[in-house]
Structures are given as structure tokens and as C-alpha cells.
Design an enzyme around this catalytic site. Structure first.
Site, PDB file in Angstrom:
ATOM      1  N   LEU A  65      11.336 -70.817  29.118  1.00 34.76           N
ATOM      2  CA  LEU A  65      12.482 -69.962  29.469  1.00 34.76           C
ATOM      3  C   LEU A  65      13.205 -69.628  28.179  1.00 34.76           C
ATOM      4  CD1 LEU A  65      15.284 -70.773  32.048  1.00 34.76           C
ATOM      5  CD2 LEU A  65      15.816 -70.634  29.624  1.00 34.76           C
ATOM      6  N   ASP A  87      15.806 -65.996  26.861  1.00 35.45           N
ATOM      7  CA  ASP A  87      17.090 -65.292  27.014  1.00 35.45           C
ATOM      8  C   ASP A  87      17.517 -65.033  28.462  1.00 35.45           C
ATOM      9  OD1 ASP A  87      16.015 -64.966  24.518  1.00 35.45           O
ATOM     10  OD2 ASP A  87      16.133 -62.797  24.499  1.00 35.45           O
ATOM     11  N   ASP A 103      16.130 -55.150  23.172  1.00 39.33           N
ATOM     12  CA  ASP A 103      17.192 -55.855  23.904  1.00 39.33           C
ATOM     13  C   ASP A 103      18.384 -54.955  24.266  1.00 39.33           C
ATOM     14  OD1 ASP A 103      15.472 -57.922  23.215  1.00 39.33           O
ATOM     15  OD2 ASP A 103      16.759 -58.699  21.616  1.00 39.33           O
TER      16      ASP A 103
END
Ligand code: FRU
Length: 510
Positions: A53, A55, A184
Site C-alpha cells: 500500500l 499513497d 499525481d
């Protein structure tokens, strides 16, 4: 850096799958079984059932609930056969504390995201949730001249949590003055226009943030709008996960720059996270006048933050409670990473303060009041023996020089995670030198921050099975640290040096 990754990528490409349900169930179950056997599973932090896992993504409020996704590589630690699948994993909650598991969400199943459904954000638009993320692709993979070709991709989620990707990319490739490191997107709306800020790397290998803007109202067409004009031209080599928002009329750019050399007590982690606070962004010129860069967290494991505005106006932030390239002890159990507790961000004197959100009070079980004079003998705080606890107290050091708090300690107190408050030096020091299973030692085992206080200092601490989050003062200093104590490390010890300290407050089992 890229060269090192090439080798890994070619291995991954051979075994890539588009959907997690293509993996035989027994393979998934075996991974989950291994993970479930870990002694380090958290109690109230978000973790994956197995795999990697990183962001937090798509943090938003939609259809009466908070929605949150995270970057997930479920079979990251399964080497034989190594199958690569990467996407967003979906959770929803009505209180930001209890999360409903909605399973894998956006997967790498289109030509635009075939080598990775990277980080992005989400926003409610009419009766749907609009998600925008970076689709990572590699070109020239048959040659030695691999190149990243990033796409910014859109997807709609309906009220039944079903996704539909927009076929055409919202933006193709990077800005012409940047390398392929462009990703992002964090979306917001201003004056009826949608904007997103993205992290980027200029061709001269410095980090920056770029803005894209939607054209028209259906969110399918976007333009490369320009560079966010900050005062920092040489802050690291790449900025990841930028987030622009305004609080109390001030603009904040929160982001994770990579490549800042350590400076005194600061930038001690492999990669950093911090912010600029300034005047609100000028949308015509993209000028952003701001104060100097400030690191947000003083601890060891904190990266890739994402914020959202709650329906009541609070700015709430989560982060990856981890950093890349650190080999966490949980990888042995085929998983790694968790998210921090949600924190409210407040601006005071041009600084961001972090406070645990009030909803976390619902985790509280047994309450113990404390009102204790602590002397220079190392004494055990006589508690319930539960390891998951919240501590909220004030330390009065008017008669003392230092206060020592040993969390997750064993009976002899030879292992612990130690916080020292030093009145004379006006400093707080967190040490995980003796925390238990050791890791990431090459980045140091101690973190330190100056904290201005007179005689009393407020400490608010969340202890989970394998982490501590320590909020100091009004939240001006926060230490976030993953720790991996041995099973007998269930105690807390305190000590006062140079005179007595007085503790007044409460402790809850969680
Ligand atoms: C940050 C990051 C992002 C990217 C994602 C991929 O940790 O590298 O820049 O989108 O992770 O998982």
C-alpha cells in the site's frame, strides 16, 4: 535511478495482469493468510489485506460518505510466480474512522494506464465522482532507451461505486520543458473552472508543479495551463503528490519533494513532505508568493499526503505512513504500508498545525485519569496492559529539566520507543534505537525538533500495534513513526530528570 528500475520493470511486464480477479483465488488467499499471521497488524489504521500500500488517492465526500482509495500492488511480495497488478483500492466511511471495504477500484486495464494506475484525486461533480489520475506507460521497452509516457486519465464513479474510464486521455505526455516524470493530479474548482496541480521534473532535473485546466464543462478536455510560479527553483529533483488548497484566505501547496539533502534536524528521511504557505494563487499569472518551504512531519515515515475539505469546512489530511525504498519488517508477511490517522490542518502564524480529527474519539474505550508527580526513577505508568492507546496530557516541567516517555517498553525497559522533552534545549527527540525489530537504520534512529514552550507542554499520542503518532503543543510538531516492537513490549515508563515533572491528563484504551 531509472536504470535500476528497468530491470524490475521488464520482469513485471512479463507477468502483468489487468484485473485482480484473473489471479487464482488460492494465490490471493495464501497471500492474505500470510499477512494475517503478522504480529504487526494495525488495529485502527488502514492497511491492505496483503501486498503493498502506498499513497492515499481520491479522498473525497460523495453520496453522503467519505471515499478514500489507496495505491495498491497486491502481489508485490509474491515472487513465484510474480504477477504484477496495480491499481486503486476503495474504502468508504461515514465517520472517517470505520471504513467499509469496497475492494479493488480502478485497475491498470487500458492502454493509457497499462504500466500503472498511479496517484490521483477525486471530486463530486453532479451525481458522480470524477476521478483523475496518472496512467503510467513506458515506451521503447524493446530498447535500452525506455521512456515514461504519462497520461492523465479521467474516470467516473456512480452511486453504486461502478467505474467508467474516459477513453481519451485528458492530457497526453508531459510539458515540453519537463521529463516523463509528470504525475499525481490533485483536482479542485475555482470560479467554475476545474484545475489540477501535478508534480513534475524539469529537463534540468529540478522539481516543480504544473497546472492543468479543464476546457468546457464536461471534464473530458483539459489543457496544459502552465507552471506554478513558486520562489523555489532548486528544491529537489522531483515533486510528487502536490496538493493546492486555501485555508483562512491563505494558499497552501503541500507536496513531497525528492532529493533534499539533510540539513540539521531536517530532511532526515529518504524523501520529504512539506509545504509553502502564501498568498492565494493568482490564476491569471499562476504566481504563488509564499514563505519558505517547511517540512510537515518530524518523524520517520510520512509521505504523499492528500487533503480534502469535509462538508463542515475542515481541511482533513491523510498520508502514506511509510516511504518508498524502506524495507519494512512486515514484508516478511507479504505486506507493507498503512495510512496515518486523518488529521485536521489548521494555519497559525504561517505554519500548518496538525490535529487528530475529533471523530477518533469514538475509538476510546476504558478511560484512566492521570495526575502524577514523576521523579528521577524510571517508573511504570500503571495501565491496563493494552498496547493500543491514546494519551492526552500536559507535562509540567517547571521544576524539571527533562521528561522521558518510553512507549511500547518491555518489563526491563531495555526496549522502547523513547520521547525526550528537553526544557533547556527547547527540543523534542524521538528515538527508535531500541524500538524492537530494527529497519531503515541507515537513515538514522533519532529525529529531533525545536519546540518553543515555557513550562508546560501538551502531548497527544496515538499508539497502534506498530506505530506511534505524537502531536506536540497545539500540533506544531508531529512525529509519525512505524515501530515493530516485540510481543512483550506492552508497557509505558516515565522519568523526570533534574527535578520532578507533573503529568495531568487522560489515557484511553483504543
Ligand atoms: C508516490 C508515487 C507517486 C505515484 C505513485 C505510484 O509515492 O511515486 O508519485 O503516482 O507513488 O504508486
Amino acid at each position: 535511478m531509472e536504470d535500476k528500475r528497468m530491470v524490475n520493470k521488464s520482469a513485471q511486464f512479463k507477468n502483468m495482469i489487468k484485473h485482480i480477479d484473473q489471479v487464482p483465488e488460492n494465490v490471493i488467499k495464501e497471500e492474505e493468510r500470510l499477512t494475517a499471521a503478522s504480529p504487526f497488524r494495525q488495529k485502527f489504521h488502514i492497511e491492505a489485506k496483503s501486498g503493498f500500500l502506498n499513497d492515499p488517492n481520491g479522498f473525497s465526500f460523495f453520496n453522503g460518505k467519505y471515499h478514500l482509495f489507496y495505491q495498491w500492488t497486491p502481489l508485490a511480495f509474491k515472487k513465484d510466480p510474480s504477477i504484477w497488478h496495480h491499481g486503486w483500492y476503495h474504502l468508504a466511511s461515514s465517520d472517517l474512522v470505520n471504513w467499509e471495504d469496497l475492494g479493488p477500484a480502478i485497475e491498470s486495464d487500458s492502454p493509457l494506464d497499462k504500466h500503472g494506475t498511479y496517484s490521483g484525486s477525486a471530486m463530486t461533480v453532479n451525481d458522480k465522482l470524477f476521478c483523475i489520475y496518472t496512467g503510467n506507460t513506458w515506451t521503447n521497452t524493446q530498447t535500452d532507451d525506455w521512456r515514461r509516457l504519462p497520461y492523465q486519465v479521467g474516470a467516473w464513479m456512480d452511486k453504486k461505486n461502478r467505474f467508467e474510464k474516459i477513453d481519451k486521455p485528458l492530457i497526453t505526455d508531459s510539458f515540453s520543458d519537463c521529463t516523463g516524470h509528470f504525475r499525481d493530479p490533485k483536482i479542485w474548482m475555482h470560479d467554475n473552472n476545474y484545475y489540477a496541480v501535478l508534480g513534475a521534473q524539469r529537463r534540468n532535473l529540478t522539481g516543480t508543479a504544473k497546472i492543468i485546466k479543464s476546457v468546457g464543462s464536461d471534464l473530458t478536455q483539459w489543457q496544459k495551463y502552465g507552471e506554478l510560479k513558486t520562489d523555489e527553483k532548486h528544491l529537489g529533483y522531483m515533486w510528487e503528490c502536490p496538493d493546492y488548497f486555501e485555508v483562512d484566505g491563505q494558499g497552501v501547496l503541500l507536496f513531497s519533494p525528492q532529493g533534499l539533502p539533510a540539513k540539521g534536524d531536517h530532511y532526515r528521511n529518504i524523501y520529504q513532505t512539506g509545504y509553502f504557505i502564501g498568498e492565494p494563487l493568482n490564476y491569471d499569472t499562476l504566481e504563488f508568493k509564499h514563505e519558505k518551504f517547511k517540512e510537515l512531519d518530524a518523524g520517520f515515515d510520512f509521505y504523499a499526503t492528500q487533503t480534502m475539505e469535509a462538508p463542515d469546512g475542515r481541511r482533513i489530511m491523510l498520508a502514506w505512513f511509510g516511504i518508498s525504498e524502506i524495507d519494512y519488517p512486515t514484508t516478511k508477511y507479504h505486506y507493507s504500508g498503512c495510512l496515518t490517522i486523518p488529521r485536521e490542518l489548521i494555519i497559525k502564524d504561517k505554519k500548518l498545525l496538525q490535529r487528530p480529527i475529533r471523530e477518533l474519539k469514538s475509538l476510546r474505550k476504558k478511560e484512566t485519569q492521570i495526575n502524577l508527580l514523576i521523579d528521577d526513577s524510571m517508573s511504570e505508568l500503571n495501565l491496563t496492559g493494552m498496547v493500543t492507546q491514546e494519551l492526552d496530557f500536559e507535562v509540567d516541567l517547571s521544576l524539571a529539566e527533562k521528561f522521558v516517555l518510553d512507549l511500547r517498553a518491555d518489563q526491563e525497559n531495555s526496549h522502547h520507543t523513547r520521547l525526550i522533552i528537553d526544557k533547556e534545549k527547547q527540543a523534542c527527540i524521538l528515538s527508535r534505537k531500541d524500538s524492537g525489530v530494527m529497519f531503515a537504520e541507515k537513515y538514522g534512529t533519532e529525529r529531533r525538533r525545536q519546540v518553543k514552550f515555557q513550562e508546560k507542554l501538551h502531548l497527544h499520542i496515538f499508539i497502534d500495534v506498530s506505530s506511534v503518532e505524537i502531536f506536540i503543543g497545539k500540533g506544531e510538531v508531529v512525529f509519525s513513526a512505524r515501530i515493530f516492537p516485540n510481543e512483550d513490549q506492552t508497557k509505558i515508563f516515565v522519568q523526570s530528570i533534574g527535578g520532578e515533572s507533573h503529568l495531568v491528563g487522560k489515557i484511553w484504551d483504543l
